[in-house]
Scaffold this motif. Structure first.
Motif, short mmCIF file in Angstrom:
data_model
loop_
_atom_site.label_atom_id
_atom_site.label_comp_id
_atom_site.label_asym_id
_atom_site.label_seq_id
_atom_site.Cartn_x
_atom_site.Cartn_y
_atom_site.Cartn_z
N PHE A 57 5.15 5.45 -6.49
CA PHE A 57 3.77 5.92 -6.63
C PHE A 57 3.85 7.42 -6.87
O PHE A 57 4.25 8.17 -5.99
N SER A 58 3.48 7.85 -8.07
CA SER A 58 3.63 9.26 -8.42
C SER A 58 2.28 9.96 -8.46
O SER A 58 1.24 9.36 -8.74
N GLY A 72 -7.44 1.27 2.79
CA GLY A 72 -7.12 2.37 1.90
C GLY A 72 -7.62 3.70 2.40
O GLY A 72 -6.89 4.67 2.46
N THR A 73 -8.88 3.78 2.78
CA THR A 73 -9.44 5.06 3.23
C THR A 73 -9.69 5.05 4.72
O THR A 73 -10.53 5.79 5.22
N SER A 113 0.81 -1.21 0.00
CA SER A 113 0.00 0.00 0.00
C SER A 113 0.84 1.26 0.00
O SER A 113 1.87 1.35 0.67
N MET A 114 0.36 2.26 -0.75
CA MET A 114 0.97 3.59 -0.74
C MET A 114 -0.13 4.62 -0.85
O MET A 114 -1.20 4.35 -1.45
N TYR A 115 0.13 5.81 -0.30
CA TYR A 115 -0.91 6.84 -0.19
C TYR A 115 -0.34 8.22 -0.51
O TYR A 115 0.83 8.50 -0.24
N TYR A 137 -4.91 6.55 -3.28
CA TYR A 137 -4.12 5.49 -2.68
C TYR A 137 -4.01 4.34 -3.65
O TYR A 137 -4.77 4.23 -4.62
N SER A 138 -3.03 3.48 -3.33
CA SER A 138 -2.81 2.28 -4.15
C SER A 138 -2.65 1.11 -3.20
O SER A 138 -1.70 1.07 -2.42
N ALA A 139 -3.59 0.20 -3.24
CA ALA A 139 -3.55 -0.95 -2.33
C ALA A 139 -2.51 -1.98 -2.76
O ALA A 139 -2.03 -2.76 -1.94
#
Lengths: 115, 114
Positions: free
Chosen positions: A74-75, B99-100, A31-33, A48-50
């Motif tokens: 993650f851009s 995610g959220t 995950s990235m946010y 976000y990217s799970a």
């Protein structure tokens, strides 16, 4: 902050210009946010990217696009910058695998000013 | 509505004194509560994470408490130091919302003076 690297640290754009904020994590997490932080407000989730190959909208996605290039990167892209996008942007990734029960590691931030 | 409210908004104390920061939340379902420290110009750094069953958790001079019944948390700083000057952010995680999940408070700005 260890584990998450953001570039650039500072940027000034003219209205209508485009730019990409870069983020990379070396913790091998899925995950990235991307968050933005504005004065007097809590951090708000942009996208976000799970996992690699997936992205989802957060609370304030309008005016932004993202790319999960690979597991590390993650851009965040602003196609046509507006003054309302003046903010501090943070990338984050869970500090532990599986993430939601652990802490998050944040990058040091990108301070963006749109004039 | 899922919200996290922090008080006070800002606080000034003398070096060596103690202080307590408050966090009230209305997030449901609750998963965990985190306190972060954010130095000026830096990203937030995690201080503590508390789950539903935990009442107190310490990290050096920082002690967090959680009352899940009243949906309140506090962060107590003992024998403050100049380096404690920062923004302290309370973050509540919603269960089952990958995610959220994170709901951020606006933070309390602490200034420690000599």
């Amino acid at each position: 902050n260890a584990g998450v690297t953001q570039t650039p640290k500072f940027q000034v754009l003219k209205t209508g210009q485009s730019m990409t904020l870069q983020c990379a994590q070396d913790m091998n997490h899925n995950s990235m946010y991307w968050y933005r932080q504005d004065p007097g407000m809590g951090l708000r989730l942009i996208y976000y990217s799970a996992s690699e190959g997936t992205t989802d909208k957060g609370e304030v996605p309008n005016g932004y696009n993202v790319s999960r290039l690979n597991k590390r990167e993650f851009s965040l892209r602003l196609e046509s910058a507006a003054p309302s996008q003046t903010s501090v942007y943070f990338c984050a990734s869970p500090s532990q695998p599986g993430g939601e029960f652990g802490g998050y590691t944040f990058g040091s931030g990108t301070r963006l000013t749109v004039v | 509505k899922n919200q996290v409210e922090q008080s006070p908004q800002s606080l000034i104390i003398l070096e060596g004194k103690n202080c307590t920061l408050q966090c009230n939340y209305t997030v449901s379902p609750f998963s965990n509560l985190r306190w972060y420290k954010q130095d000026t110009g830096r990203g937030p750094v995690s201080l503590t994470i508390m789950t539903f069953s935990e009442n107190t958790k310490s990290n050096g001079r920082y002690t967090a408490t959680l009352d899940a019944d009243t949906k309140q948390s506090s962060l107590h700083i003992t024998a403050s130091q100049l380096s404690d000057s920062a923004s302290y952010i309370c973050v509540v995680s919603r269960g089952g919302q990958a995610g959220t999940a994170l709901i951020f408070g606006k933070g309390t700005t602490l200034s420690v003076s000599s």
